[in-house]
Design a protein around this motif. Structure first.
Motif, PDB file in Angstrom:
ATOM      1  N   ILE A   1       0.513  -0.978  -0.004  1.00 35.02           N
ATOM      2  CA  ILE A   1       0.339  -0.298   0.281  1.00 35.02           C
ATOM      3  C   ILE A   1       0.984   1.188   0.621  1.00 35.02           C
ATOM      4  CG2 ILE A   1      -1.681   1.495   1.619  1.00 35.02           C
ATOM      5  CD1 ILE A   1      -3.230  -0.976   2.480  1.00 35.02           C
ATOM      6  N   ASP A   2       2.668   1.101   0.712  1.00 34.52           N
ATOM      7  CA  ASP A   2       2.917   2.069   0.979  1.00 34.52           C
ATOM      8  C   ASP A   2       3.348   2.720  -0.341  1.00 34.52           C
ATOM      9  OD1 ASP A   2       2.022   2.895   3.612  1.00 34.52           O
ATOM     10  OD2 ASP A   2       4.263   1.698   4.308  1.00 34.52           O
ATOM     11  N   GLU A   3       3.977   1.948  -1.354  1.00 35.97           N
ATOM     12  CA  GLU A   3       4.896   1.570  -2.662  1.00 35.97           C
ATOM     13  C   GLU A   3       2.915   2.032  -3.365  1.00 35.97           C
ATOM     14  OE1 GLU A   3       6.506  -1.033  -5.868  1.00 35.97           O
ATOM     15  OE2 GLU A   3       6.547  -2.023  -3.771  1.00 35.97           O
ATOM     16  N   GLY A   4       2.786   1.744  -3.364  1.00 36.11           N
ATOM     17  CA  GLY A   4       1.053   1.984  -4.337  1.00 36.11           C
ATOM     18  C   GLY A   4       0.564   3.190  -4.337  1.00 36.11           C
ATOM     19  N   LEU A   5       0.983   4.397  -2.492  1.00 35.58           N
ATOM     20  CA  LEU A   5       0.623   5.479  -2.327  1.00 35.58           C
ATOM     21  C   LEU A   5       1.348   6.497  -3.169  1.00 35.58           C
ATOM     22  CD1 LEU A   5      -1.451   7.670  -0.922  1.00 35.58           C
ATOM     23  CD2 LEU A   5       0.230   6.915   1.035  1.00 35.58           C
ATOM     24  N   ARG A   6       2.836   6.093  -2.406  1.00 35.31           N
ATOM     25  CA  ARG A   6       3.792   6.751  -3.770  1.00 35.31           C
ATOM     26  C   ARG A   6       3.143   6.980  -5.225  1.00 35.31           C
ATOM     27  NH1 ARG A   6       6.857   4.400   0.712  1.00 35.31           N
ATOM     28  NH2 ARG A   6       7.851   2.719  -0.922  1.00 35.31           N
ATOM     29  N   ALA A   7       3.272   5.990  -5.791  1.00 39.55           N
ATOM     30  CA  ALA A   7       3.036   5.927  -6.897  1.00 39.55           C
ATOM     31  C   ALA A   7       1.920   6.441  -7.231  1.00 39.55           C
ATOM     32  CB  ALA A   7       3.059   4.450  -7.859  1.00 39.55           C
ATOM     33  N   HIS A   8       0.665   6.566  -7.011  1.00 43.40           N
ATOM     34  CA  HIS A   8      -0.265   7.307  -7.104  1.00 43.40           C
ATOM     35  C   HIS A   8      -0.060   8.500  -6.579  1.00 43.40           C
ATOM     36  CE1 HIS A   8      -4.682   8.151  -6.094  1.00 43.40           C
ATOM     37  NE2 HIS A   8      -4.321   8.898  -5.581  1.00 43.40           N
ATOM     38  N   MET A   9       0.431   9.181  -5.848  1.00 42.30           N
ATOM     39  CA  MET A   9       0.514  10.759  -5.253  1.00 42.30           C
ATOM     40  C   MET A   9       1.566  11.135  -6.876  1.00 42.30           C
ATOM     41  SD  MET A   9      -1.375  11.706  -2.720  1.00 42.30           S
ATOM     42  CE  MET A   9      -1.049  13.415  -3.349  1.00 42.30           C
ATOM     43  N   ASN A  10       2.861  10.787  -7.207  1.00 40.17           N
ATOM     44  CA  ASN A  10       3.224  10.799  -8.499  1.00 40.17           C
ATOM     45  C   ASN A  10       2.289  10.899  -9.261  1.00 40.17           C
ATOM     46  OD1 ASN A  10       6.292  10.867  -6.551  1.00 40.17           O
ATOM     47  ND2 ASN A  10       6.279   8.882  -7.218  1.00 40.17           N
ATOM     48  N   LYS A  11       1.344  10.498  -9.837  1.00 42.03           N
ATOM     49  CA  LYS A  11       1.523  10.095 -10.743  1.00 42.03           C
ATOM     50  C   LYS A  11      -0.214  11.316 -10.632  1.00 42.03           C
ATOM     51  CE  LYS A  11      -2.276   7.996 -13.652  1.00 42.03           C
ATOM     52  NZ  LYS A  11      -3.097   6.161 -14.020  1.00 42.03           N
ATOM     53  N   VAL A  12      -0.530  11.952  -9.688  1.00 32.55           N
ATOM     54  CA  VAL A  12      -1.446  12.705  -8.948  1.00 32.55           C
ATOM     55  C   VAL A  12      -0.852  14.255  -9.397  1.00 32.55           C
ATOM     56  CG1 VAL A  12      -2.461  14.605  -7.516  1.00 32.55           C
ATOM     57  CG2 VAL A  12      -2.992  11.868  -7.749  1.00 32.55           C
ATOM     58  N   TYR A  13       0.571  14.518  -9.320  1.00 31.78           N
ATOM     59  CA  TYR A  13       1.353  15.706  -9.240  1.00 31.78           C
ATOM     60  C   TYR A  13       1.495  15.527 -10.075  1.00 31.78           C
ATOM     61  CZ  TYR A  13       0.872  16.600  -4.464  1.00 31.78           C
ATOM     62  OH  TYR A  13       0.804  16.452  -2.831  1.00 31.78           O
ATOM     63  N   GLY A  14       1.902  14.889 -11.760  1.00 28.09           N
ATOM     64  CA  GLY A  14       2.261  14.295 -12.918  1.00 28.09           C
ATOM     65  C   GLY A  14       1.546  14.764 -13.592  1.00 28.09           C
ATOM     66  N   LEU A  15       0.210  14.375 -13.341  1.00 27.06           N
ATOM     67  CA  LEU A  15      -1.190  15.217 -13.972  1.00 27.06           C
ATOM     68  C   LEU A  15      -0.952  16.470 -13.887  1.00 27.06           C
ATOM     69  CD1 LEU A  15      -3.807  11.966 -13.707  1.00 27.06           C
ATOM     70  CD2 LEU A  15      -2.310  12.432 -15.991  1.00 27.06           C
TER      71      LEU A  15
END
Length: 245
Positions: free
Chosen positions: A18-32
């Motif tokens: 979950i922690d790894e997925g959260l980091r990837a999720h937030m990176n995608k949010v900021y990237g978009l």
């Protein structure tokens, strides 16, 4: 906090996932969000810095807005409501394309700032907004304090702010305009931290439930929320820091 209890309820391996997925999720949010900001800035600069293109939105002889100018002003608002109503029926790819189209429409509605304010002051205000936004969003992501109680207060303040802005369209009071700008900065500063934490918490809850359909679109919805916080924070700060032509 809710997300802490949720993480503790799963095993160590699932927690790390979950922690790894959260980091990837937030990176995608900021990237978009970053791509959307570039689209908005590019469209606003291209139209606002060209007298010929800007004349499509505002009549240079009279200074009044054209029909296309009025459409450009209200189009982003219409698109936001449309996105909220249609997002559950869209694919992730279609939702992302719609988000970028919305960013372009927002750029068109903001083109006027390049006719009113100097380019240097716009760039300086954008930089200050970016630094402030980064700090506020980082706080919302890392703080152990539950910010959910701020949500109702901030939304009530936002409604009051909108009412005050409508009233000032008729009063044209410089004192009220100054107060609106101050309150607007404070409200969207708070919303930036609040929305960041909410995006984080929502991801954790849905990740535990393995809601893959939601996870596919949630980054786009989160990016749109933070994008709107950034744009509004920038526009209110511009009222303080912008040097007029």
């Amino acid at each position: 906090m809710a997300q802490v209890d949720t993480i503790r309820s799963v095993g160590v391996g699932a927690r790390a996932q979950i922690d790894e997925g959260l980091r990837a999720h937030m990176n995608k949010v900021y990237g978009l969000m970053s791509v959307a900001m570039l689209v908005t800035a590019g469209v606003a600069w291209a139209v606002g810095s060209s007298d010929q293109l800007f004349s499509i939105l505002r009549n240079p002889a009279t200074g009044s807005m054209t029909i296309l100018g009025w459409i450009a002003m209200f189009l982003p608002l219409i698109m936001v409501f449309a996105f909220g109503a249609l997002v559950n029926r869209m694919s992730a790819a279609a939702a992302q394309l719609f988000f970028y189209a919305f960013a372009a429409a927002m750029g068109l509605s903001l083109a006027w700032i390049f006719q009113v304010f100097t380019g240097v002051s716009i760039a300086q205000t954008f930089l200050i907004t970016a630094i402030s936004f980064a700090g506020l969003s980082l706080y919302g992501y890392t703080t152990k304090r539950d910010l959910s109680g701020m949500g109702t207060f901030l939304m009530m303040g936002l409604i009051g702010l909108i009412v005050a802005m409508i009233v000032n369209l008729f009063l044209a009071s410089s004192a009220l305009a100054f107060a609106i700008s101050v309150i607007g900065v404070l409200i969207f500063a708070g919303l930036t931290a609040f929305d960041t934490q909410r995006i984080k918490n929502d991801y954790i809850q849905h990740a535990v439930a393995m809601d893959q359909e939601w996870l596919g679109k949630s980054a786009i919805m989160g990016a749109l929320t933070l994008y709107l916080d950034f744009i509004n924070l920038f526009m209110f700060l511009l009222q303080f820091l912008g040097n007029r032509e």
